[in-house]
Scaffold this active site. Structure first.
Site, PDB file in Angstrom:
ATOM      1  N   HIS A   9       0.826  -1.208   0.000  1.00 28.12           N
ATOM      2  CA  HIS A   9       0.000   0.000   0.000  1.00 28.12           C
ATOM      3  C   HIS A   9       0.860   1.257   0.000  1.00 28.12           C
ATOM      4  CE1 HIS A   9       0.917   1.006   4.155  1.00 28.12           C
ATOM      5  NE2 HIS A   9       0.800  -0.292   4.428  1.00 28.12           N
ATOM      6  N   ASN A  15       3.259   5.818   8.431  1.00 28.05           N
ATOM      7  CA  ASN A  15       4.477   5.413   7.716  1.00 28.05           C
ATOM      8  C   ASN A  15       5.512   6.528   7.793  1.00 28.05           C
ATOM      9  OD1 ASN A  15       2.514   3.826   5.211  1.00 28.05           O
ATOM     10  ND2 ASN A  15       3.847   2.761   6.636  1.00 28.05           N
ATOM     11  N   GLU A  78      -2.755  -6.935   7.346  1.00 27.20           N
ATOM     12  CA  GLU A  78      -1.420  -6.809   7.913  1.00 27.20           C
ATOM     13  C   GLU A  78      -1.247  -7.706   9.141  1.00 27.20           C
ATOM     14  OE1 GLU A  78       1.618  -6.589   7.798  1.00 27.20           O
ATOM     15  OE2 GLU A  78       2.250  -4.493   7.938  1.00 27.20           O
TER      16      GLU A  78
END
Length: 193
Positions: A9, A15, A78
């Site tokens: 992604h 992130n 995830e």
């Protein structure tokens, strides 16, 4: 053999902050969306079926890459990072010291408090891999792709990765009916030519 192209992604705020997201349903950030708008799926994969993790960041990535008829596959979610979600690796290493180092040294069997190990991720992926019968693009997460990489390279995750993966690229594997996986091409550019 069935072809499987995996794509991580796009970027989220977490992130950028280097925080572990795990199962948190965090959307892409503006920077992530802008980057994905500059990407394009290579034409050789245009006939592949699309599947995505159920998390919004993966589904949105598939849409921005012009995925068609994107099916949601729960097993592509995830890795569950349990109590570690929301922290950086640096936070965990400084907060848990030797205990964290010992856990990380377990490689495939490293297990966050209340979470799952990469080996657990592999176990959940195996039935899905066995079910693949048509060329497939899977938009998923770093933890899932690392679990697949571990299977393909027989890598126990106790040392450096045998092959570096660029997380802004796609990675192509072949999967047989037993769910055995072989890397065919890695770091396939998604940047528009």
């Amino acid at each position: 053999m069935t072809a499987l192209l995996v794509i991580r992604h796009g970027k989220t705020v977490w992130n950028l902050e280097k925080k572990i997201q795990g199962r948190r349903n965090i959307p892409l950030c503006d920077e992530g969306r802008a980057q994905l708008r500059q990407f394009s799926l290579p034409a050789e994969f245009s006939h592949f079926n699309w599947v995505s993790s159920p998390l919004i960041r993966a589904r949105e990535t598939a849409e921005l890459l012009d995925g068609v008829k994107i099916a949601v596959e729960e097993r592509l979610i995830e890795m569950d990072w349990g109590a570690w979600e929301g922290y950086t690796i640096r936070d965990l290493r400084s907060g848990f010291g030797a205990a964290m180092a010992q856990n990380e040294a377990k490689g495939l069997h490293m297990t966050p408090d209340g979470g799952e190990s990469p080996a657990d991720v592999q176990a959940r992926l195996l039935p899905w891999l066995r079910s693949l019968t048509v060329p497939t693009i899977a938009v998923t997460h770093k933890g899932v792709i690392r679990a697949l990489k571990s299977l393909a390279y027989h890598w126990d995750m106790t040392d450096k990765s045998p092959v570096p993966f660029d997380w802004n690229c796609a990675h192509l594997f072949d999967v047989d009916r037993n769910g055995d996986i072989v890397a065919k091409r890695v770091n396939i550019s998604l940047e528009r030519e």
